[in-house]
Design a protein around this motif. Structure first.
Motif, mmCIF file in Angstrom:
data_model
loop_
_atom_site.group_PDB
_atom_site.id
_atom_site.type_symbol
_atom_site.label_atom_id
_atom_site.label_comp_id
_atom_site.label_asym_id
_atom_site.label_seq_id
_atom_site.Cartn_x
_atom_site.Cartn_y
_atom_site.Cartn_z
ATOM 1 N N ARG A 213 0.891 -1.745 9.203
ATOM 2 C CA ARG A 213 2.360 -0.959 8.999
ATOM 3 C C ARG A 213 3.514 -1.671 9.635
ATOM 4 N NH1 ARG A 213 2.221 5.085 10.995
ATOM 5 N NH2 ARG A 213 2.229 5.748 8.975
ATOM 6 N N ALA B 202 -7.238 2.209 7.804
ATOM 7 C CA ALA B 202 -7.511 0.806 7.790
ATOM 8 C C ALA B 202 -8.414 0.320 8.867
ATOM 9 C CB ALA B 202 -6.146 -0.084 7.949
ATOM 10 N N VAL C 76 -2.803 5.520 8.926
ATOM 11 C CA VAL C 76 -3.168 3.968 8.528
ATOM 12 C C VAL C 76 -4.230 3.939 9.486
ATOM 13 C CG1 VAL C 76 -0.732 2.941 7.827
ATOM 14 C CG2 VAL C 76 -1.296 3.308 10.378
ATOM 15 N N THR D 39 3.890 -0.095 4.584
ATOM 16 C CA THR D 39 2.383 -0.674 4.921
ATOM 17 C C THR D 39 1.963 -1.635 3.724
ATOM 18 O OG1 THR D 39 1.784 1.560 6.012
ATOM 19 C CG2 THR D 39 0.028 0.096 5.384
ATOM 20 N N THR E 52 -4.656 -4.766 7.027
ATOM 21 C CA THR E 52 -3.502 -3.634 6.562
ATOM 22 C C THR E 52 -2.717 -3.572 7.742
ATOM 23 O OG1 THR E 52 -5.038 -2.738 4.647
ATOM 24 C CG2 THR E 52 -3.298 -1.343 5.651
ATOM 25 N N LEU F 59 -3.616 6.306 2.336
ATOM 26 C CA LEU F 59 -3.925 4.778 2.117
ATOM 27 C C LEU F 59 -5.116 4.831 1.120
ATOM 28 C CD1 LEU F 59 -3.058 2.171 3.447
ATOM 29 C CD2 LEU F 59 -4.537 2.661 5.189
ATOM 30 N N GLU G 100 0.827 -1.209 0.112
ATOM 31 C CA GLU G 100 -0.045 0.106 -0.024
ATOM 32 C C GLU G 100 0.904 1.334 -0.017
ATOM 33 O OE1 GLU G 100 -3.159 -0.337 -0.461
ATOM 34 O OE2 GLU G 100 -3.964 -2.276 0.723
#
Lengths: 159, 278
Positions: free
Chosen positions: B76, B124, B121, B26, B74, B156, B22
């Protein structure tokens, strides 16, 4: 005369002028002009004399920092209802950033020499203008501090 | 498949079906259970993901709660386990325990405007709530998604954000901290978007997710806009180990984040939210 009446109406619609005494509004309108900037056009550039400030009516303006040999960095976007520029208020009265219209932008501009003269002779006007600029400055400072905090980064090393 | 296994500490094997990068740090894993069947969860819940021989980490589920066929996370890479997870390839296995925790109260928000504020993030763990809200769009008033990232290259799910923005019934605003000249979007912190967003604060529920400092300022701004703190929900992150409230590693005040959270109504945690030592 018609034009001044129009400017008065436009000023009234802007959040900056909310609750402003009609007489003081009239004094401000005497220093105002209606301006339009096409996308990509610069309102001002760093280092130029700060002779105006702007109340954005519509559109979007990018506040940029230029550094030789590198592309400009956009540090803030301003939109309808925002105030642009306070370098006119204090020496050396030079712009410290570039301001570029991202989209077609309409704004009321105020002649700093004209308005400063009125603010000095009419302290009620001076107080009202500064009272409206202080929160704008405080919000920008707060936003700049938050941008420095790296709000979206990981808090610490994780697993 | 949605029910907890007999031993909640026993991971179930899942196979990696797809890996998607991503951002620079990530990645997204699409997982399917080795034993077949479906995986049911509620938006906002998390799983404990076990990288064989390396360790276990709590990761929010970021897929569609309406799609039980694939489990999507997802993540990181911020440490040894998540970095090892990022190096896994399609076909390799991962242990999964869960789903755990309190979800976003999406159904309880029916009839209200819904504001979703995410940073980095933090989008997510909110994506399942967005999927659910979009699948039940007619049950909400305004639907507003406010998202902030460091820079345009660190946004993202950019394609999905564009898709959601393309709908006529959803307001999506994206901002970045800094950008080059060619970026024509907004620049500034995510909290600045609230002023321009269109919602009725007296009838609005807000979900906020991102680093804690972002949520702190996010909640301040949303309450300042008139949303009642009891209608603002945040997703907290603490050092979760067991995931079921046994071990106490994630104790936060009188709460266990794994069991009582990770999603909390802000008024329930307002007193401890600002205590630096906790």
């Amino acid at each position: 005369m018609v034009q001044i009446e129009n400017l008065g109406r436009i000023l009234e619609e802007h959040p900056f002028a909310q609750g402003l005494d009609p007489q003081l509004k009239e004094l401000m309108v005497g220093c105002a002009a209606n301006e339009r900037f096409d996308a990509g056009q610069y309102l001002f550039r760093e280092g130029q004399d700060a002779k105006k400030f702007y109340l954005i009516r519509s559109g979007s303006v990018a506040v940029e920092i230029y550094s030789a040999g590198r592309p400009p960095i956009v540090v803030e976007s301003l939109h309808d209802g925002d105030v642009l520029g306070w370098s006119w208020l204090m020496p050396p009265n030079k712009w410290t950033f570039d301001a570029r219209a991202v989209t077609l932008t309409r704004a009321l501009s105020f002649d700093a020499t004209c308005l400063t003269r009125k603010m000095e002779s009419d302290h009620a006007l001076g107080y009202e203008v500064l009272r409206r600029f202080v929160p704008v400055m405080a919000h920008r400072l707060h936003a700049a501090r938050m941008q420095m905090l790296d709000l979206y980064g990981p808090a610490k090393k994780g697993k | 498949m949605g029910a907890l296994p007999m031993d909640p500490m026993q991971p179930r094997p899942f196979r990696i079906e797809k890996v998607r990068k991503e951002l620079a740090d990530t990645f997204t894993l699409e997982l399917v259970p080795e034993e077949g069947g479906e995986f049911r969860f509620a938006a906002g819940q998390f799983n404990m993901l076990y990288v064989m021989g390396v360790g276990e980490v709590p990761i929010s589920i970021s897929g569609d709660p309406g799609d039980g066929a694939r489990l999507i996370h997802t993540t990181r890479a911020v440490g040894a386990v998540t970095a090892a997870m990022g190096n896994l390839k399609v076909g390799e296995a991962l242990g999964v325990r869960g789903p755990y925790g309190n979800p976003w109260p999406v159904e309880a928000a029916y009839g209200s405007d819904l504001v979703i504020m995410a940073g980095g993030v933090g989008l997510a763990p909110l994506r399942p709530a967005i999927y659910q809200a979009l699948a039940n769009r007619e049950r909400f008033g305004k639907l507003v998604i406010l998202y902030g990232a460091r820079s345009p290259s660190e946004i993202l799910y950019p394609k999905e954000l564009e898709k959601w923005r393309g709908r006529f019934d959803t307001e999506v605003q994206v901002t970045v901290d800094r950008a080059a000249e060619h970026w024509s979007g907004n620049v500034g912190v995510v909290t600045k978007l609230v002023k321009r967003a269109s919602f009725d604060p007296l009838h609005t529920v807000a979900f906020v997710c991102g680093p804690e400092i972002m949520m702190r300022y996010g909640v301040q701004t949303l309450t300042g806009a008139g949303i009642d703190p009891s209608n603002i929900f945040v997703s907290m992150e603490r050092n979760m180990k067991c995931g079921v409230g046994f071990c106490g590693h994630c104790q936060w005040g009188t709460n266990f984040v794994c069991k009582d959270g990770p999603v909390f109504p802000f008024d329930q945690i307002a007193d401890i939210f600002s205590i630096r030592e906790l």
